[in-house]
Design an enzyme around this catalytic site. Sequence first.
Site, PDB file in Angstrom:
ATOM      1  N   CYS A   1       0.100   3.808   2.736  1.00 41.05           N
ATOM      2  CA  CYS A   1       0.540   3.258   4.028  1.00 41.05           C
ATOM      3  C   CYS A   1       2.011   3.577   4.273  1.00 41.05           C
ATOM      4  CB  CYS A   1       0.342   1.749   4.084  1.00 41.05           C
ATOM      5  SG  CYS A   1      -1.377   1.221   3.935  1.00 41.05           S
TER       6      CYS A   1
ATOM      7  N   CYS B   1       0.828  -1.212   0.000  1.00 39.56           N
ATOM      8  CA  CYS B   1       0.000   0.000   0.000  1.00 39.56           C
ATOM      9  C   CYS B   1       0.864   1.265   0.000  1.00 39.56           C
ATOM     10  CB  CYS B   1      -0.917  -0.055   1.229  1.00 39.56           C
ATOM     11  SG  CYS B   1      -1.735   1.477   1.648  1.00 39.56           S
TER      12      CYS B   1
END
Length: 105
Positions: A33, A30
């Site tokens: 993230c 991600c």
Amino acid sequence: MALDVTDASFDKEIINSGKPAMVDFWAVWCGPCRMVGPIVEEIAGEYSEKAVVAKVDVDNNQEVAAKYGIRNIPTILYFKNGEVVDKVVGVAPKEQLIEKLEALM
């Protein structure tokens, strides 16, 4: 450093910790993230005495992610007395994350 929490350790480390907690739900693949991760690590260092700051890899800990309805990552949940009291979905500035954590103290 943020605490790595798993399905097996979540209740002990977060729900029953006796401290307010900030939990970052994330995954290795991600991109957003990876932007939030260093911020969470900084907050973990600054608040190690006052709160639990943790990370949950949603790919490896699907039970906890499902239990809390994590559909988008990064999602940061804030816990007080074992209950979810706030959340942030997506990338947010450090100041906003700290403000929400401070509100639990």
